[in-house]
Every structure is written in structure tokens, then in C-alpha cells.
Design a protein around this motif. Structure first.
Motif, short mmCIF file in Angstrom:
data_model
loop_
_atom_site.label_atom_id
_atom_site.label_comp_id
_atom_site.label_asym_id
_atom_site.label_seq_id
_atom_site.Cartn_x
_atom_site.Cartn_y
_atom_site.Cartn_z
N HIS A 4 0.83 -1.20 0.00
CA HIS A 4 0.00 0.00 0.00
C HIS A 4 0.86 1.26 0.00
CE1 HIS A 4 -2.72 3.12 1.60
NE2 HIS A 4 -3.66 2.43 0.95
N ASP A 27 0.99 4.24 -2.82
CA ASP A 27 0.91 5.67 -2.50
C ASP A 27 2.07 6.44 -3.12
OD1 ASP A 27 -1.41 5.45 -1.09
OD2 ASP A 27 -0.49 5.46 0.90
N LEU A 34 -5.23 -1.53 -5.72
CA LEU A 34 -4.31 -2.63 -5.47
C LEU A 34 -5.03 -3.97 -5.67
CD1 LEU A 34 -1.78 -2.71 -2.55
CD2 LEU A 34 -3.14 -4.73 -3.05
#
Length: 389
Positions: free
Chosen positions: A283, A287, A305
Motif C-alpha cells: 500500500h 501511494d 491494489l
């Protein structure tokens, strides 16, 4: 010459992603257009009135409308440069499309008006034939007009490309159409002088057709921008390759581009990552990709994702069957995001099937055919989601 003027009057002219710089390009181009068109209007109106030439007078009115278009453009570009607000969270850049559409409608209206007056002139000449007197000033003024319009074309085209402004590109097309129109009027005068024929009405009609064609093209291009057009395939390939190059990204699919203006682009994409990887780390990586795209490309990127089972023997075993079945359903079908889901002791394989837009079979028909044939071939349950390219 255009580049020299840009350097002189536009501060930080190379930073075209800055909205203030884009607005400066538009203001500069519009002011140049207003001044040039005003000069051409006055000179042509005087000469056209004195010579009683409908084609020259109509060309003068066309220049006046161009000056009006420049005013509309100036206002629109100023509004388009406003930042996003509560009522318009995606900014105001699409105002330029609306402005270009207004320009197109004005051009179309003038094209019709000129066609009507030209036909009336042709009919009158049939009833009462006459030969306009040759005036060297006509040639001088029209030749000057061609030179000015060529300069304006280069100003609009250069600045339109720099700022990626649809309304400036529309004005560039209008300027080059004006060059053709004025050249046609000039040809009518010279041919009429040599052959002793009155071509005034006919050339006026030819000019109206050129104006009308230009207006239709501008309107078509502008409406496409407002409705939303498919992104450039080269851009799609670049974005997918750039995202896929990040460490940990196994594949990329379902990339969508939403444009709210030349420099206000939103992109959504699905990025496949190893399902066994640390999801928090994955994650954070996603980002970082989003931040990088905003900084380097000024693109608002949203990455979904997609956990993918890497080197799963059960999935690897069924891939050839999926390829074979899809090729039997229709030509041009592809697939991605294959995953095995176990629920209550039962297994089901999910995947996305990508179909060309031109394929006539409906999404529901494609889905049912694929699922039923896969079950017949493998004895396993499948859930297929259909995407159009």
C-alpha cells in the motif's frame, strides 16, 4: 518571430503546466488577434464599401467576427485559469471547450450569411450584368490581409500547442481558413481583371463554403472534447509501462483516463501485486506511485491494489483452457486478473475478460458464453467480468 514575442511578453514561458502561464499565452494571443482583426476590418470595410464589392465587405465582417471571437477567447481563458472551488472541484479548464464551440457557431452563422448574400449577388449579376472597376488598393489591402492572417495563424498555432489550448487551436484553424478565403477574393479580382468577368458573387460563395467547413471542423473537435474522447494509445502505453516498472508491481490493467482540461487529468488503474506480500508495504508503494505521477506528470493517479496469486499451480493449469475458450467465443478477446476463491468448500475462478468496443456481442452474451464453455471444458465454476477496451 513568434518565439521572440513569447519570450518578451510571457514570464516563465516554458512552464506551461502552470495555469498562470497558460492564461498568459491565451491573453497574449487574444490581444494580438483583436488588434490585427480590427485593423483588417477597418481597411477592408473602407475598400469594400468604396468598390461596392460584396466579397470584400463580407471578408471585412468576417474579420470583425474574428475580433469578437478573440474577446470571447480572452474571457474564456481567464475563467479557465481559475483554480478549483467548491462548486467546480475539477477546475474550470473545460470552459475553453465551450468558448471554442461559441467560436464555431459564430463562424457557421457568418458562413451562411455570406452564402446568402453571394447567391443574391450572382442572381443580380444575371439580371443586370456589370463588371466591377479594378482598383489597385483592393489588391494591396487583400495582400496585406493574407500576410497578417498567416502571422496570426503561426501565433495561434504555436501558443495553442505550447499551452495545449483547444480554443487557440480553433482560432489557428480559423486564421488559415481566412487566408484561403481572402486569397480566393484576391484571385477573383485578378481573374476578373484579365478575363473581363464578374466573379465577385462566385468567390463570395466559395469563401462561405470554406468558412462553413472550418466551422464544422472546429465544432466537431470541440464537442468531442466536451463529451470525452479515447486517450492517445501512446499515452496509455507509456503510463502502463511506467507503473509496471515499479518494484513489486506484477501487472497493470483497467487503466482509465478522465480529462477535465489539458492539464487537469485524472487516471485510475489496477496494479497487480503478490497476494503473499506485506499488504502495508504494498500500500505504501502504491501511494508512492500516486505521489510520483502528480509531481512528475501533474496527473492525479488513483491506483487500485489487486492481490494476485503468484506461481499458483491451480491457476497456471487452467490458463491454457481460458485462452482456448475465449478464442472460440470471439476474436480479439484478452483476459487478466485470474484468481482462485474458496468459499464453503467450493472453488470458483474469477477473471476479467477484455473485449474490443467494435465487438457486436453484448457483455452479457460474452459472459454467458465464456462461463458455460469453460465449465464444459474444465468442470470448474467461473465468474467472468467483461471490460471493453
Amino acid at each position: 518571430m513568434t518565439k521572440l514575442l513569447i519570450k518578451r511578453f510571457i514570464k516563465d514561458y516554458e512552464n506551461t503546466q502552470n495555469s498562470d502561464v497558460r492564461t498568459a499565452y491565451g491573453k497574449f494571443s487574444s490581444i494580438v488577434g483583436i488588434v490585427c482583426n480590427a485593423i483588417l476590418f477597418i481597411s477592408k470595410l473602407i475598400v469594400g464599401t468604396l468598390s461596392a464589392s460584396v466579397s470584400i465587405t463580407a471578408d471585412a465582417v468576417n474579420n470583425l467576427s474574428d475580433a469578437g471571437n478573440n474577446v470571447v477567447t480572452l474571457i474564456a481563458i481567464k475563467v479557465a485559469g481559475k483554480p478549483a472551488d467548491k462548486e467546480h472541484p475539477f477546475g474550470h479548464e473545460r470552459v475553453e471547450y465551450i468558448s471554442a464551440l461559441v467560436v464555431a457557431f459564430i463562424i457557421l452563422f457568418l458562413g451562411v450569411e455570406l452564402a446568402v448574400s453571394s447567391v443574391e449577388k450572382i442572381i443580380l449579376n444575371f439580371k443586370e450584368p456589370y463588371l466591377p472597376e479594378f482598383d489597385a488598393w483592393l489588391v494591396y489591402v487583400l495582400s496585406f490581409s493574407v500576410v497578417v492572417k498567416v502571422v496570426m495563424f503561426f501565433v495561434y498555432r504555436t501558443n495553442g500547442k505550447k499551452a495545449q489550448s483547444p480554443v487557440l487551436e480553433a482560432m489557428a484553424l480559423d486564421s488559415i481558413m481566412d487566408v484561403a478565403a481572402t486569397a480566393a477574393v484576391l484571385a477573383a479580382i485578378l481573374i476578373g481583371r484579365l478575363a473581363s468577368v464578374n466573379l465577385d458573387g462566385y468567390m463570395g460563395l466559395a469563401v462561405s463554403v470554406l468558412i462553413f467547413v472550418g466551422g464544422i471542423k472546429i465544432a466537431k473537435d470541440t464537442v468531442s472534447g466536451l463529451i470525452g474522447v479515447a486517450p492517445d494509445k501512446k499515452l496509455i502505453a507509456e503510463l502502463e509501462a511506467e507503473i509496471a516498472a515499479y518494484d513489486g508491481v506484477l501487472g497493470v490493467h483497467d487503466l482509465l483516463v478522465h480529462s477535465y482540461g489539458p492539464y487537469n487529468t485524472f487516471v485510475t488503474v489496477h496494479a497487480e501485486v503478490d497476494a503473499k506480500a506485506d499488504m502495508l508495504a504494498a500500500h505504501e508503494r502504491i501511494d508512492r506511485i500516486e505521489r510520483d505521477f502528480l509531481e512528475t506528470r501533474n496527473i492525479h493517479l488513483l491506483v487500485h491494489l489487486d492481490p494476485t496469486e503468484k506461481d499458483n499451480p491451480e491457476i497456471e493449469a487452467v490458463l491454457p483452457s481460458i485462452k482456448e475458450v475465449l478464442s472460440s467465443v470471439a476474436d480479439g478477446l484478452n483476459f487478466h486478473d485470474v484468481r482462485l476463491v474458496r468459499q464453503g468448500g467450493a472453488e470458483k475462478i474469477f477473471f476479467d475478460m477484455v473485449a474490443p468496443f467494435e465487438l457486436e456481442k453484448s457483455d452479457e452474451e460474452l459472459k454467458n458464453l465464456a462461463e458455460s464453455r469453460l465449465f464444459e471444458k474444465t468442470g470448474m465454476s467461473f465468474s467472468v467480468t467483461v471490460d471493453r477496451e
